[in-house]
Design a protein around this motif. Structure first.
Motif, PDB file in Angstrom:
ATOM      1  N   GLU A 189     -32.348 -75.184  26.986  1.00  0.00           N
ATOM      2  CA  GLU A 189     -32.144 -76.030  25.810  1.00  0.00           C
ATOM      3  C   GLU A 189     -31.729 -74.963  24.631  1.00  0.00           C
ATOM      4  O   GLU A 189     -32.503 -74.324  24.146  1.00  0.00           O
ATOM      5  CB  GLU A 189     -33.157 -77.097  25.449  1.00  0.00           C
ATOM      6  CG  GLU A 189     -32.745 -77.944  24.350  1.00  0.00           C
ATOM      7  CD  GLU A 189     -33.647 -78.741  23.947  1.00  0.00           C
ATOM      8  OE1 GLU A 189     -33.832 -79.173  22.871  1.00  0.00           O
ATOM      9  OE2 GLU A 189     -34.418 -79.520  24.933  1.00  0.00           O
ATOM     10  N   GLY A 190     -30.605 -74.890  24.085  1.00  0.00           N
ATOM     11  CA  GLY A 190     -30.161 -74.094  23.329  1.00  0.00           C
ATOM     12  C   GLY A 190     -30.516 -72.472  23.231  1.00  0.00           C
ATOM     13  O   GLY A 190     -31.131 -71.835  22.445  1.00  0.00           O
ATOM     14  N   THR A 210     -28.550 -77.676  28.570  1.00  0.00           N
ATOM     15  CA  THR A 210     -28.265 -78.663  27.546  1.00  0.00           C
ATOM     16  C   THR A 210     -28.330 -77.951  26.133  1.00  0.00           C
ATOM     17  O   THR A 210     -28.820 -76.786  26.092  1.00  0.00           O
ATOM     18  CB  THR A 210     -29.143 -79.835  27.598  1.00  0.00           C
ATOM     19  OG1 THR A 210     -28.424 -80.808  26.740  1.00  0.00           O
ATOM     20  CG2 THR A 210     -30.524 -79.515  27.222  1.00  0.00           C
ATOM     21  N   GLN A 211     -27.950 -78.520  25.144  1.00  0.00           N
ATOM     22  CA  GLN A 211     -27.987 -78.020  24.012  1.00  0.00           C
ATOM     23  C   GLN A 211     -29.038 -78.446  23.055  1.00  0.00           C
ATOM     24  O   GLN A 211     -29.893 -79.386  23.374  1.00  0.00           O
ATOM     25  CB  GLN A 211     -26.802 -78.604  22.977  1.00  0.00           C
ATOM     26  CG  GLN A 211     -26.860 -80.176  22.544  1.00  0.00           C
ATOM     27  CD  GLN A 211     -26.337 -81.194  23.612  1.00  0.00           C
ATOM     28  OE1 GLN A 211     -25.996 -80.666  24.637  1.00  0.00           O
ATOM     29  NE2 GLN A 211     -25.973 -82.384  23.299  1.00  0.00           N
ATOM     30  N   SER A 270     -27.471 -78.275  16.650  1.00  0.00           N
ATOM     31  CA  SER A 270     -26.594 -78.403  17.662  1.00  0.00           C
ATOM     32  C   SER A 270     -26.210 -77.048  18.367  1.00  0.00           C
ATOM     33  O   SER A 270     -25.046 -76.564  18.443  1.00  0.00           O
ATOM     34  CB  SER A 270     -25.200 -78.946  16.881  1.00  0.00           C
ATOM     35  OG  SER A 270     -25.312 -80.160  16.480  1.00  0.00           O
ATOM     36  N   TYR A 284     -25.729 -74.629  21.388  1.00  0.00           N
ATOM     37  CA  TYR A 284     -25.193 -74.919  22.893  1.00  0.00           C
ATOM     38  C   TYR A 284     -25.648 -73.724  23.717  1.00  0.00           C
ATOM     39  O   TYR A 284     -25.861 -72.524  23.167  1.00  0.00           O
ATOM     40  CB  TYR A 284     -23.640 -74.916  22.960  1.00  0.00           C
ATOM     41  CG  TYR A 284     -23.164 -76.378  22.530  1.00  0.00           C
ATOM     42  CD1 TYR A 284     -23.021 -77.586  23.393  1.00  0.00           C
ATOM     43  CD2 TYR A 284     -22.797 -76.288  21.149  1.00  0.00           C
ATOM     44  CE1 TYR A 284     -22.782 -78.605  22.753  1.00  0.00           C
ATOM     45  CE2 TYR A 284     -22.517 -77.572  20.592  1.00  0.00           C
ATOM     46  CZ  TYR A 284     -22.596 -78.684  21.615  1.00  0.00           C
ATOM     47  OH  TYR A 284     -21.956 -79.963  20.938  1.00  0.00           O
ATOM     48  N   SER A 285     -26.101 -73.911  24.929  1.00  0.00           N
ATOM     49  CA  SER A 285     -26.603 -72.918  26.052  1.00  0.00           C
ATOM     50  C   SER A 285     -25.623 -72.404  26.667  1.00  0.00           C
ATOM     51  O   SER A 285     -24.381 -73.000  27.033  1.00  0.00           O
ATOM     52  CB  SER A 285     -27.593 -73.636  26.899  1.00  0.00           C
ATOM     53  OG  SER A 285     -28.654 -74.097  26.235  1.00  0.00           O
ATOM     54  N   ASN A 288     -21.713 -77.249  27.014  1.00  0.00           N
ATOM     55  CA  ASN A 288     -22.818 -75.964  27.232  1.00  0.00           C
ATOM     56  C   ASN A 288     -22.164 -75.277  28.530  1.00  0.00           C
ATOM     57  O   ASN A 288     -21.026 -76.124  29.130  1.00  0.00           O
ATOM     58  CB  ASN A 288     -24.037 -76.198  27.746  1.00  0.00           C
ATOM     59  CG  ASN A 288     -24.953 -77.064  26.511  1.00  0.00           C
ATOM     60  OD1 ASN A 288     -25.487 -76.372  25.964  1.00  0.00           O
ATOM     61  ND2 ASN A 288     -24.845 -78.420  26.779  1.00  0.00           N
TER      62      ASN A 288
END
Length: 341
Positions: A271-272, A296-297, A302, A304-305, A327
């Motif tokens: 995540e991120g 996911t982000q 906000s 992003y991965s 992502n």
């Protein structure tokens, strides 16, 4: 100097000046180290030449009245051959920047300590980090320890908050980290706000947490090489590994297998964050949405991965990789078996 300690159970808890993220107040522990010394257990009263901790256990038991070991200062001590149990860091603080409690069994701050061949078990930080061991602002090295059945809010077995300006973070090699529990993140290991931390050749198994049953990384640059991350479980996301908010980790030759998550990412949840997986095996992870890897982000910013999988094996999952919108996952030389692409 070398301090040799004979077999036996040592339970005296002493009050000493606090010297960690603040110098106000006192701390309680069995052993307080602020000098560059080697302290080694496993001797007998009749043989001070040979240390054999298995045959002659030397136990530091804080009996719930403080920590087992407190190590502080600009020093380079070595601690080897002890059993550390019964530690409880409740109300002692020590974890920065939050100031939560830290290090139920062993607490290391600023010291470049070598923690070798110890058995750390049955310690607790109920509302803090590092039930077994906590490393704070230190380039410590942990080698060949068994860290088992400890509990914490984060980092049931091991917790770090350890980015040292100009330093490289702790090195964790050849340890067994098993059957620990965290009520929040990182049942086995929780790495937060860390720089260049290395996990090499560890077995991380049978740990439980809400997020990241085996390992949790948060704002952390780390290298994980040759680890076995197996049979861990998360009550929500990241059965094997949970990564969030700029966890920039590289995985080499690491196995993430037979983990479970009730939510998403039974093997690896991202995540991120921006992990790079090279020669990594992700196998037979199960539960939740069925994904071996979930990308996911981080909604808070906000963020992003982006995930790279290079020469990686994905085996026996209901869903190999689940990537949400915005992502990315870049695959190069991935071997799929009994897993939908």
């Amino acid at each position: 100097d070398i301090v040799k300690v004979a077999e036996g159970v040592y339970t005296d808890v002493h009050v000493r000046p606090r010297r960690d993220i603040t110098t106000t107040g006192v701390v309680t522990q069995v052993v307080y180290i602020d000098k560059t010394v080697t302290v080694r257990g496993g001797y007998t009263m009749t043989n001070w030449a040979l240390s054999d901790p298995a045959a002659h256990p030397t136990t530091l038991n804080a009996q719930g009245e403080g920590r087992g070991l407190y190590i502080t200062g600009d020093i380079n001590p070595t601690i080897a051959g002890f059993r550390v149990t019964g530690g409880d860091a409740s109300g002692m603080g020590g974890e920065g920047p939050s100031g939560l409690d830290a290090g139920g069994g062993v607490y290391v701050v600023t010291a470049t300590a070598s923690i070798n061949d110890n058995w750390v078990f049955g310690n607790d930080v109920h509302t803090g980090m590092g039930g077994g061991i906590h490393i704070q602002s230190s380039d410590a090295a942990l080698n060949g320890n068994t860290i088992v059945s400890n509990t914490a809010q984060a980092g049931g077995g091991l917790g770090t908050n350890s980015c040292v300006p100009g330093g490289h973070g702790p090195t964790v090699s050849g340890n067994t980290i098993s059957d620990n529990a965290a009520s929040d993140h990182g049942g086995g290991v929780n790495l937060s706000f860390c720089c260049d931390t290395t996990l090499n050749g560890n077995t991380i198994s049978g740990n439980t947490a809400l997020y990241g049953g085996g390992v949790s990384l948060f704002v952390c640059g780390a290298t994980l090489d040759g680890n076995m991350i197996t049979a861990n479980s998360a009550a929500w996301n990241g059965g094997g590994v949970f990564m969030m908010n700029r966890a920039d980790a590289t995985f080499h030759n690491t196995v993430v297998a037979d983990n479970q998550a009730a939510g998403q990412g039974s093997g690896l949840y991202v995540e991120g964050s921006f992990p790079r997986l090279v020669h990594t095996t992700i196998a037979r992870n199960s539960g939740g949405d069925g994904s071996g890897v979930y990308v996911t982000q981080w909604d808070w910013e906000s963020l992003y991965s982006a995930v790279d999988l290079i020469n990686t094996i994905l085996v026996n999952h209901s869903v190999g990789i689940n990537v949400t919108g915005g992502n990315t996952a870049t695959l190069d030389g991935v071997l799929w078996h009994n897993t939908p692409v």
